[in-house]
Design a protein around this motif. Structure first.
Motif, PDB file in Angstrom:
ATOM      1  N   ALA A 158       0.898  -1.138  -0.100  1.00 27.13           N
ATOM      2  CA  ALA A 158       0.017  -0.031  -0.085  1.00 27.13           C
ATOM      3  C   ALA A 158       0.843   1.057  -0.066  1.00 27.13           C
ATOM      4  CB  ALA A 158      -0.861  -0.036   1.234  1.00 27.13           C
ATOM      5  N   ALA A 159       2.031   1.245   0.819  1.00 28.34           N
ATOM      6  CA  ALA A 159       2.682   2.407   0.614  1.00 28.34           C
ATOM      7  C   ALA A 159       3.586   2.663  -0.624  1.00 28.34           C
ATOM      8  CB  ALA A 159       3.911   2.287   1.978  1.00 28.34           C
ATOM      9  N   VAL A 160       4.039   1.421  -1.230  1.00 31.49           N
ATOM     10  CA  VAL A 160       4.609   1.671  -2.433  1.00 31.49           C
ATOM     11  C   VAL A 160       3.833   2.251  -3.539  1.00 31.49           C
ATOM     12  CG1 VAL A 160       5.940   0.477  -4.416  1.00 31.49           C
ATOM     13  CG2 VAL A 160       6.466  -0.002  -1.851  1.00 31.49           C
ATOM     14  N   ALA A 161       2.447   1.427  -3.698  1.00 29.97           N
ATOM     15  CA  ALA A 161       1.336   1.921  -4.316  1.00 29.97           C
ATOM     16  C   ALA A 161       1.100   3.311  -4.190  1.00 29.97           C
ATOM     17  CB  ALA A 161       0.147   1.206  -4.382  1.00 29.97           C
ATOM     18  N   HIS A 162       0.926   3.870  -3.133  1.00 32.13           N
ATOM     19  CA  HIS A 162       0.685   5.248  -2.700  1.00 32.13           C
ATOM     20  C   HIS A 162       1.585   6.228  -3.369  1.00 32.13           C
ATOM     21  CE1 HIS A 162      -1.002   8.792  -0.597  1.00 32.13           C
ATOM     22  NE2 HIS A 162      -0.036   8.896  -0.303  1.00 32.13           N
ATOM     23  N   ALA A 163       3.023   5.806  -3.324  1.00 28.66           N
ATOM     24  CA  ALA A 163       4.140   6.525  -3.670  1.00 28.66           C
ATOM     25  C   ALA A 163       4.239   6.409  -5.398  1.00 28.66           C
ATOM     26  CB  ALA A 163       5.305   6.399  -2.936  1.00 28.66           C
ATOM     27  N   GLY A 164       4.050   5.521  -5.989  1.00 31.61           N
ATOM     28  CA  GLY A 164       4.337   5.319  -7.288  1.00 31.61           C
ATOM     29  C   GLY A 164       3.404   4.578  -7.990  1.00 31.61           C
ATOM     30  N   GLY A 165       2.253   4.269  -7.533  1.00 33.36           N
ATOM     31  CA  GLY A 165       1.163   3.463  -8.250  1.00 33.36           C
ATOM     32  C   GLY A 165       1.572   1.992  -8.239  1.00 33.36           C
ATOM     33  N   TRP A 166       0.438   1.281  -8.809  1.00 31.46           N
ATOM     34  CA  TRP A 166       0.479  -0.364  -8.560  1.00 31.46           C
ATOM     35  C   TRP A 166       1.575  -0.786  -9.528  1.00 31.46           C
ATOM     36  CZ3 TRP A 166       0.021  -3.487 -12.850  1.00 31.46           C
ATOM     37  CH2 TRP A 166      -0.654  -2.947 -14.135  1.00 31.46           C
ATOM     38  N   ARG A 167       2.069  -0.317 -10.527  1.00 35.60           N
ATOM     39  CA  ARG A 167       3.113  -0.923 -11.103  1.00 35.60           C
ATOM     40  C   ARG A 167       4.471  -0.710 -10.426  1.00 35.60           C
ATOM     41  NH1 ARG A 167       2.014  -2.111 -16.658  1.00 35.60           N
ATOM     42  NH2 ARG A 167      -0.010  -1.239 -17.387  1.00 35.60           N
ATOM     43  N   ALA A 168       4.573   0.406  -9.610  1.00 35.01           N
ATOM     44  CA  ALA A 168       5.763   0.440  -8.936  1.00 35.01           C
ATOM     45  C   ALA A 168       5.816  -0.775  -7.852  1.00 35.01           C
ATOM     46  CB  ALA A 168       5.616   1.728  -7.807  1.00 35.01           C
ATOM     47  N   VAL A 169       4.888  -1.214  -7.449  1.00 34.08           N
ATOM     48  CA  VAL A 169       4.763  -2.659  -6.351  1.00 34.08           C
ATOM     49  C   VAL A 169       5.374  -3.684  -7.483  1.00 34.08           C
ATOM     50  CG1 VAL A 169       3.123  -4.109  -5.062  1.00 34.08           C
ATOM     51  CG2 VAL A 169       2.871  -1.755  -5.309  1.00 34.08           C
ATOM     52  N   LEU A 170       4.937  -3.845  -8.724  1.00 36.10           N
ATOM     53  CA  LEU A 170       5.556  -4.836  -9.415  1.00 36.10           C
ATOM     54  C   LEU A 170       6.819  -4.772  -9.747  1.00 36.10           C
ATOM     55  CD1 LEU A 170       2.434  -5.717 -11.758  1.00 36.10           C
ATOM     56  CD2 LEU A 170       2.947  -6.887  -9.569  1.00 36.10           C
ATOM     57  N   TRP A 171       7.431  -3.559  -9.666  1.00 30.58           N
ATOM     58  CA  TRP A 171       8.892  -3.374  -9.944  1.00 30.58           C
ATOM     59  C   TRP A 171       9.400  -3.642  -8.709  1.00 30.58           C
ATOM     60  CZ3 TRP A 171      11.033  -3.487 -14.378  1.00 30.58           C
ATOM     61  CH2 TRP A 171      10.474  -2.837 -15.375  1.00 30.58           C
ATOM     62  N   VAL A 172       9.116  -3.377  -7.621  1.00 28.43           N
ATOM     63  CA  VAL A 172       9.733  -3.751  -6.393  1.00 28.43           C
ATOM     64  C   VAL A 172      10.063  -5.242  -6.244  1.00 28.43           C
ATOM     65  CG1 VAL A 172       9.453  -3.964  -3.687  1.00 28.43           C
ATOM     66  CG2 VAL A 172       9.067  -1.664  -4.985  1.00 28.43           C
ATOM     67  N   LEU A 173       8.777  -6.187  -6.660  1.00 30.57           N
ATOM     68  CA  LEU A 173       8.698  -7.486  -6.681  1.00 30.57           C
ATOM     69  C   LEU A 173       9.838  -8.059  -7.613  1.00 30.57           C
ATOM     70  CD1 LEU A 173       4.883  -8.415  -6.568  1.00 30.57           C
ATOM     71  CD2 LEU A 173       6.735  -8.574  -4.653  1.00 30.57           C
ATOM     72  N   ALA A 174       9.948  -7.245  -8.826  1.00 28.91           N
ATOM     73  CA  ALA A 174      10.786  -7.750  -9.819  1.00 28.91           C
ATOM     74  C   ALA A 174      12.419  -7.625  -9.303  1.00 28.91           C
ATOM     75  CB  ALA A 174      10.771  -6.823 -11.161  1.00 28.91           C
ATOM     76  N   GLY A 175      12.487  -6.275  -8.467  1.00 29.24           N
ATOM     77  CA  GLY A 175      13.853  -6.287  -7.751  1.00 29.24           C
ATOM     78  C   GLY A 175      14.126  -7.162  -6.743  1.00 29.24           C
ATOM     79  N   ALA A 176      13.164  -7.743  -6.049  1.00 32.24           N
ATOM     80  CA  ALA A 176      13.250  -8.693  -5.033  1.00 32.24           C
ATOM     81  C   ALA A 176      13.797 -10.109  -5.967  1.00 32.24           C
ATOM     82  CB  ALA A 176      12.045  -8.984  -4.045  1.00 32.24           C
ATOM     83  N   ALA A 177      13.182 -10.437  -6.633  1.00 33.07           N
ATOM     84  CA  ALA A 177      13.369 -11.413  -7.937  1.00 33.07           C
ATOM     85  C   ALA A 177      14.677 -11.473  -8.114  1.00 33.07           C
ATOM     86  CB  ALA A 177      12.512 -11.723  -8.902  1.00 33.07           C
ATOM     87  N   GLY A 178      15.186 -10.189  -8.424  1.00 34.83           N
ATOM     88  CA  GLY A 178      16.740 -10.022  -8.974  1.00 34.83           C
ATOM     89  C   GLY A 178      17.849 -10.557  -7.821  1.00 34.83           C
ATOM     90  N   LEU A 179      17.256  -9.997  -6.457  1.00 34.91           N
ATOM     91  CA  LEU A 179      17.861 -10.325  -5.624  1.00 34.91           C
ATOM     92  C   LEU A 179      18.105 -11.947  -5.322  1.00 34.91           C
ATOM     93  CD1 LEU A 179      17.165  -7.634  -3.066  1.00 34.91           C
ATOM     94  CD2 LEU A 179      19.434  -7.832  -3.984  1.00 34.91           C
ATOM     95  N   MET A 180      17.144 -12.633  -5.485  1.00 35.79           N
ATOM     96  CA  MET A 180      16.777 -14.033  -5.475  1.00 35.79           C
ATOM     97  C   MET A 180      17.762 -14.800  -6.281  1.00 35.79           C
ATOM     98  SD  MET A 180      12.749 -14.778  -5.040  1.00 35.79           S
ATOM     99  CE  MET A 180      13.116 -16.675  -5.510  1.00 35.79           C
TER     100      MET A 180
END
Length: 400
Positions: A158-180
């Motif tokens: 919710a915090a990420v979406a408030h700051a950058g929209g719902w696509r920002a949430v999916l980009w954060v998840l992409a970043g986490a996948a990159g760390l994996m």
């Protein structure tokens, strides 16, 4: 680290990567939930249309675990893990860039398949490098950490979406996948040597583990306990607000207290693992859960709708932390040579149980606790019955 499990060690770095592998998938399930209304508006679709993005992800997670588990028993842990995490990265980027709902739904399905690699192979690695009570201790710690992730994910999303929209949430998840993926390449070394790998049919080890009576008993117990837990999660908004009359804030507080109880019991389980036989801990916890379920059903059929139900629900939730990690350790100990397929079977059964239970609790309507009480009790009865089925060791089959 050596390539031999006997020489491998669960180092701090490896443990951190295993935590990342085991929690990123669940984060991808819950983190974007607060963004559903915004996604519905952008794609001009229905709520059920957006819900398909979650459904396909869960299906991908369930089926993907069977796939990666078989691959990891045949070709070792590192190669399937690296391919799986890379697939997770690419699918996550595709989801973030999706121009239409059908594209997003497809990307989420592939994302689930990729995320499943980290979820299933991380458990197999733990089984490779630890044994006995220490395995259960590590799984209890991982399950406790995993229990925190779903509670934190919607708030973070919710915090990420408030700051950058719902696509920002999916980009954060992409970043986490990159760390994996980075951790998979940089830290994880082979723990399943060639001499121990399966031969023959690709899914042969999966068929073999499903012939192991004690493993199947633990798997059913694991899935049924999780199913009872999912009944609570799915029904909780209606139970606390519509049935017991709590405000949204009161519901959040009760949910938080139950989550804290679950976390504390997981930590207690980790401490007990080296001192108390695992089966004893699981058995006591299942009895507490079943008694609480019986009390809940009795109160519901007696017409009780007061906050006293919240106290009973606490005792239907908190002891689960004593069950899941220990049961995982017990189950994988039965199929140590094919722990990838064993882990896959556990994970697939868990997700299928959750998918089955979630719609059942709504059958009685949002103002009735009957469907929840019956569903949870049936799950707990099945769990205890499956636990008892594993107690006769006189005809214990050969391990897979």
């Amino acid at each position: 680290m050596s390539s031999s499990p006997s020489a491998s060690r669960l180092t701090a770095a490896l443990f951190m990567v295993i935590v990342l592998l085991g929690t990123t998938g669940p984060l991808a399930t819950d983190m974007y939930l607060p963004s559903f209304p915004a996604m519905q508006d952008e794609f001009s679709t229905t709520a059920s249309g957006v819900q398909l993005t979650l459904t396909t992800f869960l299906i991908g997670m369930a089926l993907g675990q069977l796939l990666w588990g078989a691959f990891s028993d045949r070709w070792g842990r590192t190669i399937p893990l690296r391919y799986g995490t890379l697939l997770f990265v690419l699918a996550s980027i595709g989801a973030a860039l999706a121009p239409s709902l059908p594209t997003l739904i497809a990307a989420r399905g592939i994302q689930g398949v990729g995320a499943a690699a980290g979820l299933v192979i991380s458990k197999a690695i733990v089984s490779d490098v630890t044994s006995g009570p220490r395995t259960a201790r590590i799984f209890s710690i991982l399950m406790t950490i995993g229990g925190v992730a779903p509670a934190v994910a919607p708030i973070l999303g919710a915090a990420v979406a408030h700051a950058g929209g719902w696509r920002a949430v999916l980009w954060v998840l992409a970043g986490a996948a990159g760390l994996m993926a980075l951790g998979s390449f940089a830290v994880v070394r082979e723990t399943h040597p060639a001499a121990a790998r399966s031969t023959g049919a690709l899914f042969g080890p999966l068929g073999t583990v499903l012939t192991q009576r004690r493993f199947v008993g633990y798997m059913v117990q694991f899935a049924a306990t999780f199913g009872a837990m999912m009944a609570y999660i799915s029904a909780s908004p209606f139970l606390y607000q519509n049935v017991m009359g709590f405000s949204p804030t009161g519901y959040a507080l009760c949910f938080g207290v139950n989550s804290l109880g679950l976390i504390l019991s997981g930590l207690i389980s980790a401490r007990l693992a080296l001192r108390v036989p695992l089966r004893r801990t699981v058995g006591v916890a299942l009895v507490i859960l079943l008694v609480s379920g019986l009390v809940m059903l009795t109160l519901v059929f007696s017409g009780v709708r007061s906050p006293i139900l919240a106290v009973v629900i606490f005792f239907m939730v908190a002891p689960v932390g004593l069950v899941m990690g220990n049961t995982t350790g017990l189950a994988l100990e039965e199929v140590r040579r094919t722990s990838g397929s064993g882990s896959a079977a556990l994970g697939c059964a868990q997700f299928l149980a959750g998918a089955l239970v979630s719609p059942l609790v709504g059958l009685g309507g949002e103002d009735s606790p009957v469907a929840f009480s019956v569903t949870a009790l049936v799950g707990l009865l099945l769990a205890l019955g499956a636990y008892w089925s594993t107690s006769d060791a006189r005809h214990r089959p050969r391990r897979a």
